[in-house]
Design a protein around this motif. Sequence first.
Motif, PDB file in Angstrom:
ATOM      1  N   THR A  48       1.008  -1.366   0.030  1.00 14.65           N
ATOM      2  CA  THR A  48       0.015   0.441   0.247  1.00 14.65           C
ATOM      3  C   THR A  48       0.995   1.264   0.143  1.00 14.65           C
ATOM      4  O   THR A  48       0.158   2.119  -0.293  1.00 14.65           O
ATOM      5  CB  THR A  48      -0.895  -0.006   1.357  1.00 14.65           C
ATOM      6  N   LEU A  49       2.450   1.513   0.727  1.00 16.81           N
ATOM      7  CA  LEU A  49       2.966   1.975   0.234  1.00 16.81           C
ATOM      8  C   LEU A  49       3.419   2.385  -0.921  1.00 16.81           C
ATOM      9  O   LEU A  49       3.486   3.778  -1.458  1.00 16.81           O
ATOM     10  CB  LEU A  49       4.367   2.229   1.949  1.00 16.81           C
ATOM     11  N   ILE A  50       3.587   1.683  -1.292  1.00 12.56           N
ATOM     12  CA  ILE A  50       4.052   1.936  -2.294  1.00 12.56           C
ATOM     13  C   ILE A  50       3.152   1.996  -3.819  1.00 12.56           C
ATOM     14  O   ILE A  50       3.358   2.622  -4.308  1.00 12.56           O
ATOM     15  CB  ILE A  50       5.042   0.570  -2.989  1.00 12.56           C
ATOM     16  N   HIS A  51       1.988   1.392  -3.418  1.00 14.59           N
ATOM     17  CA  HIS A  51       0.914   2.139  -4.190  1.00 14.59           C
ATOM     18  C   HIS A  51       1.156   3.511  -3.534  1.00 14.59           C
ATOM     19  O   HIS A  51       0.372   4.513  -5.303  1.00 14.59           O
ATOM     20  CB  HIS A  51      -0.359   1.501  -4.133  1.00 14.59           C
ATOM     21  N   GLU A  52       0.866   4.204  -2.836  1.00 12.72           N
ATOM     22  CA  GLU A  52       0.152   5.217  -2.481  1.00 12.72           C
ATOM     23  C   GLU A  52       0.959   6.642  -2.953  1.00 12.72           C
ATOM     24  O   GLU A  52       1.431   7.404  -3.520  1.00 12.72           O
ATOM     25  CB  GLU A  52       0.168   5.670  -0.974  1.00 12.72           C
TER      26      GLU A  52
END
Length: 148
Positions: A48-52
């Motif tokens: 999720t961090l990579i996505h955001e």
Amino acid sequence: MRKSSIPIIYDCNLSIPGDSDKVFGRYDMVSEIIRINPNMSLLHRFKTLIHEKTHSLLIIGERKKQILQYMKQQKHDKLKQEMDKEEVLAESITFIVCNYLGFDTSSYSFGYIASHIQDLRQLEYYSQTIKETSEKLLKWIVDSTHAL
């Protein structure tokens, strides 16, 4: 990891106005803050961090101005098109980065991309942006981990 130029906050009450679905993360382009739901596994939080983080790299300059203009003018059709494109790009890049690092996100990523894309040929059109942004994110990760 080295501190990101974009603040990252864990938020147990994460939501998106007008969206009743469970929210794992959110990049707020106005405040330029990434919010992550901490009630997930470590791998899911990382993904999720990579996505955001990808959103924070893509929504800049004129693109950011255009999206904010659509929001202000309530051009919902244009905004939906832009946000679908944004989600396809972000999740495609996330899949590539995670896969490169040895994490398989295909069971989530493929369905997510399919839910935001009209025609798979769009991926070919987006391929250069996906490649360049994936490389930029991987460089950020490598540089950040070397700083430890």
